[in-house]
Each structure stands twice: as structure tokens, then as C-alpha cells.
Design a protein around this motif. Structure first.
Motif, PDB file in Angstrom:
ATOM      1  N   ASP A 174      11.538   6.361   7.576  1.00 22.47           N
ATOM      2  CA  ASP A 174      10.579   7.349   7.083  1.00 22.47           C
ATOM      3  C   ASP A 174      10.095   6.961   5.678  1.00 22.47           C
ATOM      4  OD1 ASP A 174      10.002   9.983   5.451  1.00 22.47           O
ATOM      5  OD2 ASP A 174       9.658  10.438   7.564  1.00 22.47           O
ATOM      6  N   MET A 175       8.767   6.858   5.548  1.00 23.39           N
ATOM      7  CA  MET A 175       8.167   6.349   4.314  1.00 23.39           C
ATOM      8  C   MET A 175       8.515   7.199   3.092  1.00 23.39           C
ATOM      9  SD  MET A 175       4.220   5.268   3.885  1.00 23.39           S
ATOM     10  CE  MET A 175       3.565   6.890   3.685  1.00 23.39           C
ATOM     11  N   THR A 176       8.534   8.511   3.259  1.00 26.20           N
ATOM     12  CA  THR A 176       8.821   9.406   2.124  1.00 26.20           C
ATOM     13  C   THR A 176      10.219   9.151   1.584  1.00 26.20           C
ATOM     14  OG1 THR A 176       7.459  11.036   3.268  1.00 26.20           O
ATOM     15  CG2 THR A 176       8.737  11.825   1.400  1.00 26.20           C
ATOM     16  N   VAL A 177      11.181   9.035   2.488  1.00 26.80           N
ATOM     17  CA  VAL A 177      12.578   8.802   2.088  1.00 26.80           C
ATOM     18  C   VAL A 177      12.705   7.441   1.390  1.00 26.80           C
ATOM     19  CG1 VAL A 177      14.943   8.492   2.967  1.00 26.80           C
ATOM     20  CG2 VAL A 177      13.458  10.242   3.961  1.00 26.80           C
ATOM     21  N   ILE A 178      12.048   6.418   1.966  1.00 26.79           N
ATOM     22  CA  ILE A 178      12.160   5.059   1.415  1.00 26.79           C
ATOM     23  C   ILE A 178      11.446   4.944   0.065  1.00 26.79           C
ATOM     24  CG2 ILE A 178      11.313   2.680   1.805  1.00 26.79           C
ATOM     25  CD1 ILE A 178      12.517   3.093   4.711  1.00 26.79           C
ATOM     26  N   ASN A 179      10.275   5.601  -0.072  1.00 26.66           N
ATOM     27  CA  ASN A 179       9.568   5.594  -1.359  1.00 26.66           C
ATOM     28  C   ASN A 179      10.377   6.300  -2.442  1.00 26.66           C
ATOM     29  OD1 ASN A 179       7.401   4.072  -0.624  1.00 26.66           O
ATOM     30  ND2 ASN A 179       6.010   5.769  -0.307  1.00 26.66           N
ATOM     31  N   ASP A 180      11.041   7.391  -2.060  1.00 26.80           N
ATOM     32  CA  ASP A 180      11.905   8.101  -3.022  1.00 26.80           C
ATOM     33  C   ASP A 180      13.039   7.194  -3.484  1.00 26.80           C
ATOM     34  OD1 ASP A 180      10.407  10.371  -2.896  1.00 26.80           O
ATOM     35  OD2 ASP A 180      11.780  11.512  -1.619  1.00 26.80           O
ATOM     36  N   TYR A 181      13.599   6.444  -2.535  1.00 22.06           N
ATOM     37  CA  TYR A 181      14.707   5.546  -2.862  1.00 22.06           C
ATOM     38  C   TYR A 181      14.246   4.435  -3.824  1.00 22.06           C
ATOM     39  CZ  TYR A 181      18.664   2.382  -2.334  1.00 22.06           C
ATOM     40  OH  TYR A 181      19.737   1.561  -2.590  1.00 22.06           O
ATOM     41  N   ILE A 182      13.052   3.864  -3.554  1.00 20.00           N
ATOM     42  CA  ILE A 182      12.515   2.818  -4.449  1.00 20.00           C
ATOM     43  C   ILE A 182      12.269   3.408  -5.838  1.00 20.00           C
ATOM     44  CG2 ILE A 182      10.508   1.321  -4.924  1.00 20.00           C
ATOM     45  CD1 ILE A 182      10.358   0.763  -1.910  1.00 20.00           C
ATOM     46  N   ALA A 183      11.682   4.607  -5.893  1.00 16.76           N
ATOM     47  CA  ALA A 183      11.408   5.258  -7.184  1.00 16.76           C
ATOM     48  C   ALA A 183      12.705   5.468  -7.970  1.00 16.76           C
ATOM     49  CB  ALA A 183      10.697   6.587  -6.949  1.00 16.76           C
ATOM     50  N   LYS A 184      13.746   5.918  -7.285  1.00 18.10           N
ATOM     51  CA  LYS A 184      15.046   6.131  -7.957  1.00 18.10           C
ATOM     52  C   LYS A 184      15.637   4.813  -8.442  1.00 18.10           C
ATOM     53  CE  LYS A 184      16.225  10.432  -5.628  1.00 18.10           C
ATOM     54  NZ  LYS A 184      16.685  10.969  -4.349  1.00 18.10           N
TER      55      LYS A 184
ATOM     56  N   ILE B 207      18.868  -4.026  -0.767  1.00 21.42           N
ATOM     57  CA  ILE B 207      18.127  -3.999   0.504  1.00 21.42           C
ATOM     58  C   ILE B 207      17.389  -2.667   0.625  1.00 21.42           C
ATOM     59  CG2 ILE B 207      18.310  -4.027   3.038  1.00 21.42           C
ATOM     60  CD1 ILE B 207      20.984  -5.595   2.615  1.00 21.42           C
ATOM     61  N   VAL B 208      16.068  -2.755   0.855  1.00 19.49           N
ATOM     62  CA  VAL B 208      15.265  -1.562   1.131  1.00 19.49           C
ATOM     63  C   VAL B 208      14.342  -1.913   2.297  1.00 19.49           C
ATOM     64  CG1 VAL B 208      13.653   0.154   0.247  1.00 19.49           C
ATOM     65  CG2 VAL B 208      15.274  -0.922  -1.332  1.00 19.49           C
ATOM     66  N   TYR B 209      14.564  -1.268   3.432  1.00 21.85           N
ATOM     67  CA  TYR B 209      13.700  -1.517   4.594  1.00 21.85           C
ATOM     68  C   TYR B 209      12.289  -0.976   4.341  1.00 21.85           C
ATOM     69  CZ  TYR B 209      17.838  -2.777   7.337  1.00 21.85           C
ATOM     70  OH  TYR B 209      18.969  -3.390   7.805  1.00 21.85           O
ATOM     71  N   ASN B 210      11.310  -1.498   5.071  1.00 20.75           N
ATOM     72  CA  ASN B 210       9.944  -0.994   4.963  1.00 20.75           C
ATOM     73  C   ASN B 210       9.878   0.457   5.431  1.00 20.75           C
ATOM     74  OD1 ASN B 210       9.353  -3.604   4.290  1.00 20.75           O
ATOM     75  ND2 ASN B 210       8.020  -4.025   6.009  1.00 20.75           N
TER      76      ASN B 210
ATOM     77  N   ILE C 155       0.846  -1.202   0.000  1.00 20.72           N
ATOM     78  CA  ILE C 155       0.000   0.000   0.000  1.00 20.72           C
ATOM     79  C   ILE C 155       0.876   1.245   0.000  1.00 20.72           C
ATOM     80  CG2 ILE C 155      -1.618   1.381   1.398  1.00 20.72           C
ATOM     81  CD1 ILE C 155      -2.919  -1.272   2.279  1.00 20.72           C
ATOM     82  N   ASP C 156       1.876   1.243   0.876  1.00 16.91           N
ATOM     83  CA  ASP C 156       2.766   2.414   0.997  1.00 16.91           C
ATOM     84  C   ASP C 156       3.548   2.682  -0.285  1.00 16.91           C
ATOM     85  OD1 ASP C 156       1.938   2.711   3.621  1.00 16.91           O
ATOM     86  OD2 ASP C 156       3.609   1.554   4.449  1.00 16.91           O
ATOM     87  N   ILE C 157       3.950   1.606  -0.966  1.00 16.20           N
ATOM     88  CA  ILE C 157       4.755   1.767  -2.194  1.00 16.20           C
ATOM     89  C   ILE C 157       3.873   2.195  -3.373  1.00 16.20           C
ATOM     90  CG2 ILE C 157       6.207   0.549  -3.891  1.00 16.20           C
ATOM     91  CD1 ILE C 157       7.091  -1.275  -1.499  1.00 16.20           C
ATOM     92  N   ALA C 158       2.664   1.625  -3.464  1.00 16.03           N
ATOM     93  CA  ALA C 158       1.791   1.880  -4.623  1.00 16.03           C
ATOM     94  C   ALA C 158       1.092   3.239  -4.560  1.00 16.03           C
ATOM     95  CB  ALA C 158       0.748   0.761  -4.727  1.00 16.03           C
ATOM     96  N   LYS C 159       0.833   3.709  -3.350  1.00 17.81           N
ATOM     97  CA  LYS C 159       0.014   4.917  -3.158  1.00 17.81           C
ATOM     98  C   LYS C 159       0.500   6.138  -3.953  1.00 17.81           C
ATOM     99  CE  LYS C 159      -2.608   7.018   0.597  1.00 17.81           C
ATOM    100  NZ  LYS C 159      -2.756   7.109   2.055  1.00 17.81           N
ATOM    101  N   PRO C 160       1.812   6.456  -3.930  1.00 21.38           N
ATOM    102  CA  PRO C 160       2.256   7.659  -4.657  1.00 21.38           C
ATOM    103  C   PRO C 160       2.024   7.590  -6.172  1.00 21.38           C
ATOM    104  CG  PRO C 160       3.981   6.863  -3.163  1.00 21.38           C
ATOM    105  CD  PRO C 160       2.930   5.809  -3.215  1.00 21.38           C
TER     106      PRO C 160
ATOM    107  N   LYS D   1       3.559   9.953  11.641  1.00 18.79           N
ATOM    108  CA  LYS D   1       2.386  10.679  12.163  1.00 18.79           C
ATOM    109  C   LYS D   1       1.247   9.735  12.561  1.00 18.79           C
ATOM    110  CE  LYS D   1       3.322  14.870   9.546  1.00 18.79           C
ATOM    111  NZ  LYS D   1       3.047  15.547   8.280  1.00 18.79           N
ATOM    112  N   ILE D   2       1.136   8.611  11.866  1.00 20.88           N
ATOM    113  CA  ILE D   2       0.057   7.646  12.144  1.00 20.88           C
ATOM    114  C   ILE D   2       0.171   7.092  13.565  1.00 20.88           C
ATOM    115  CG2 ILE D   2      -0.770   5.315  11.507  1.00 20.88           C
ATOM    116  CD1 ILE D   2      -0.028   6.028   8.608  1.00 20.88           C
ATOM    117  N   TYR D   3       1.375   7.126  14.119  1.00 22.25           N
ATOM    118  CA  TYR D   3       1.637   6.450  15.397  1.00 22.25           C
ATOM    119  C   TYR D   3       1.579   7.385  16.607  1.00 22.25           C
ATOM    120  CZ  TYR D   3       2.722   2.804  12.140  1.00 22.25           C
ATOM    121  OH  TYR D   3       2.607   1.877  11.116  1.00 22.25           O
ATOM    122  N   GLN D   4       0.915   8.525  16.419  1.00 19.00           N
ATOM    123  CA  GLN D   4       0.697   9.446  17.542  1.00 19.00           C
ATOM    124  C   GLN D   4      -0.755   9.332  17.986  1.00 19.00           C
ATOM    125  OE1 GLN D   4       1.886  13.168  15.771  1.00 19.00           O
ATOM    126  NE2 GLN D   4       4.005  12.506  15.531  1.00 19.00           N
TER     127      GLN D   4
END
Length: 382
Positions: free
Chosen positions: A363-373, A171-174, A20-25, A179-182
Motif C-alpha cells: 500500500d502506497m500510503t503506508v510505504i510513503n509514510d515509512y520512507i518519510a519517517k 529495504i523498502v518495497y515499491n 512519482i509515488d514518492i515525490a507526489k506527497p 484503487k488504480i487497478y480496478q
């Protein structure tokens, strides 16, 4: 880039939540193809991710299946592969998120002439997979995948040891959205009242109910802890593991822990439930590929005690941002629970360290950027 994601599951597990996190953007440029209907489809729709169920017939191959069982399932797979090939031609890339998805995706990649990415969320070892399934996964990845994304060093190492090509794996961690965890204090108090947990020291266990997830270890440990220690077990049996659930209830009854163990079943309010806990326990008896629950607990600023094996060892530094114990050792687990109960200041410092380190590393934003690159560098899109 238009991406065609494939996943076998109708129910959301760790791999599905990651998807979900990877596909959403990607929004409308993505499609998730599922091999089963169920709650995961609704979760994708809630996140505005296009989804299509390609078959509702259960594919009769499991992690422990033999070659004969694998061949028997070919009749089921052919119509599914035909549909997937047709759809794949509308996309730039096939992204297989599970092992069954890899089998279908590899054949679809060959016939549609679309590149294949395999996201490896498993430790490919004989503890979890039959020899046949191991060979199939590794050979298909080696032959058809242009890129394998491993969710930990442990997953990468197991892949290479099983014969996987080291030149195609990264290797790419999840990733997670901190913010969801507050959770608000008022929500925590409400939940405590609803669940009858006021004045208790709550140990949370968040996982499907399965022997290798080790809920029985926590129950054994609980019997060795002071009476104010209570456990909540969040999750349900997913893959025909109802016998294990019966055994857990029986174990609770035999140890006289009926008032100290709460079976909450499948829940969607995980961050709120974690906020109610004083400690989160991870008790897998076999090495965990990553350990999503560990990071979620850290982001909730909760101390974590995890089984010292697999991906958990990459997430937790004992005594600094959590605790590590020998897998399958209830006595050791009970000692850590008692320490957290008594040493509140040290435990609070560890929990704070955990939140800071997890927020930085996952951080999801950083990891999604890395996967996209990674995808762009491998498959230069138009």
C-alpha cells in the motif's frame, strides 16, 4: 523537508514510476531534476510535481561502460554537476533515483554540503553492470550516501556482496495505489473488442522489449500451448534494442504465431490491459530487482507466472498467490499456462489471494509514510 530528486531518464521505467509515488506527497517542497527530456517530464507535470530538465545531452555511459568511457563523459558531466550543485543548495536533501543520478548526486552532495539518499532499483551484479560501474556505484554510495534504500532483499544482498556498507541500507518495497487497478467490466469488453481478443485465453507481458526481459521465452512457450492461447506484448524498445524487436517479429513469423501474438507498444492504460488478461507472465532471464509488473497484476486480481529469481521470489509464493518457473524454460512456462487455462477455480483462488496479499504489503500510503519517517530519523529537518 525540501527534497531535490535526481533521475537520468526522459522515459518512464519502473524506477521513474516509483519516483512519482514518492515525490507526489511533497508537492512544491520537491523538485525532480532530469538529465533528459521526454515523456517522463510530462508525466511528472500531470502529477503536479515540479520538474526541471538540467541537460538534454545524452550522457555516454551505460551499465556496461569501461573506465575509459567513463572518463570521456566527464566533460559532459561538469556543466551538469555545476547546475545541480547550485540548485541543491535550495533543498535539504539530494535523492538520487538511478545510477547516473548517484554519480552526479554524490559530487553535488560534496560541493553543496547536502546529505544524499540513493534509491537502489538495480541488482548490482556483473550480469547487468561492468566491473567499473559496479565499483563506482558502490564506492560513491559508501562514501557519500547517508542512506541507501533498496527495493528488495535481492537488491540489498547484491549491494552488500559487491562491497556496499550494510549499515546504511534499508529495504523498502515499491508502493502502489490499489484503487488504480480496478477496471469496469464495460471497459474490459470494449478493449477485448478493439484488440480482437474475444474468446481467447490472453497471456499478458508488460515490459520494455529487451533480451533479458525474455519476451522470446513467452513466444516459444506459446507455440507449445493450445491455439486459443494468445499473447499481448505491452512495451517497446527503450535503450537501442531495436534488433531484438526485429528478432521477436521474425520468431513469431517462423513459429506461425502471427494471429496469436500482438505487439501493442508503449501504453499508459496498463491496469485496463491487465484486466483483459487471463494470466500475466514475467519472464526475465536475469534476476529482477523487484518486479513492479508482478504486483500490478496481483492488484488487478490476475494470476501471475514469474521467473524464479531475484525480487520475484519475495513477491510470489508458488501455488498460493502465483506461480514460479525456472528462468529461460519455455516448456515449464507452457505447462503453467495450460494449467491456468484448464484449472479455472484453483487459478481464481490464487488470483484472489494475490490481490489480498499485494493490497496489504504494498500500500502506497503506508510505504510513503515509512520512507518519510526514515528520512526524518536520518536527517532531522527543521
Amino acid at each position: 523537508m525540501r527534497i531535490f530528486f535526481l533521475d537520468q531518464s526522459g522515459k518512464p521505467g519502473g524506477a521513474e514510476l516509483c519516483l512519482i509515488d514518492i515525490a507526489k506527497p511533497y508537492g512544491d517542497r520537491a523538485l525532480v531534476g532530469l538529465f533528459a527530456d521526454g515523456s517522463f517530464k510530462h508525466l511528472l507535470q500531470q502529477n503536479h510535481i515540479p520538474v526541471e530538465v538540467f541537460t538534454t545531452q545524452v550522457i555516454q555511459v551505460r551499465k556496461e561502460s569501461s573506465l575509459v568511457q567513463g572518463f570521456k563523459s566527464l566533460g559532459q558531466l561538469i556543466p551538469l554537476i555545476n547546475k545541480v550543485v547550485k540548485k541543491a543548495r535550495e533543498y535539504d536533501l539530494i535523492y538520487a533515483n538511478t545510477q547516473k543520478a548517484l554519480v552526479v548526486g554524490a559530487l553535488a552532495s560534496f560541493f553543496s554540503r547536502r546529505p544524499l539518499v540513493y534509491h537502489l532499483h538495480d541488482i548490482l551484479s556483473k550480469e547487468h553492470f561492468s566491473q567499473t560501474n559496479l565499483r563506482v556505484a558502490v564506492n560513491l554510495a559508501n562514501r557519500f550516501a547517508s542512506l541507501v534504500i533498496a527495493n528488495s532483499q535481492a537488491s540489498q544482498t547484491a549491494f552488500v556482496q559487491a562491497g556496499g556498507r550494510p549499515d546504511i541500507i534499508e529495504i523498502v518495497y515499491n508502493g502502489f495505489n490499489p484503487k488504480i487497478y480496478q477496471t469496469d467490466e464495460s471497459d474490459i469488453n470494449k478493449l477485448q473488442q478493439q484488440l480482437g481478443l474475444e474468446g481467447k485465453f490472453v497471456v499478458g507481458h508488460f515490459s520494455r522489449l529487451a533480451p533479458w526481459k525474455g519476451q522470446h521465452i513467452l513466444i516459444d512457450a506459446l507455440a507449445k500451448c493450445p491455439p486459443e492461447v494468445t499473447a499481448i506484448l505491452v512495451g517497446d524498445a527503450l535503450f537501442g534494442e531495436q534488433d531484438y524487436v526485429k528478432k521477436l517479429h521474425q520468431q513469431v513469423s517462423e513459429l506461425g504465431l502471427e494471429n496469436r501474438v500482438k505487439f501493442l507498444g508503449f501504453r499508459s492504460d496498463i491496469p485496463q490491459l491487465m484486466a483483459v488478461c487471463n494470466l500475466v507472465a514475467h519472464t526475465s532471464t536475469s534476476p529482477e530487482p523487484f518486479g513492479r509488473v508482478i504486483v500490478e497484476a496481483m492488484l488487478c486480481e490476475k494470476p501471475v507466472v514469474a521467473a524464479k529469481a531475484g525480487g520475484a521470489m519475495e513477491l510470489v509464493e508458488h501455488g498460493l498467490n502465483g506461480f514460479l518457473v525456472t528462468p529461460g524454460e519455455p516448456q515449464e512456462l507452457a505447462q503453467v499456462i495450460s494449467t491456468c487455462l484448464q484449472e479455472t477455480e484453483i487459478t481464481a483462488t490464487i488470483a484472489n489471494n494475490a490481490r489480498i496479499s499485494a493490497s496489504r504489503r504494498f500500500d502506497m500510503t503506508v510505504i510513503n509514510d515509512y520512507i518519510a519517517k526514515l528520512l526524518v530519523s536520518k536527517f532531522n529537518s527543521n
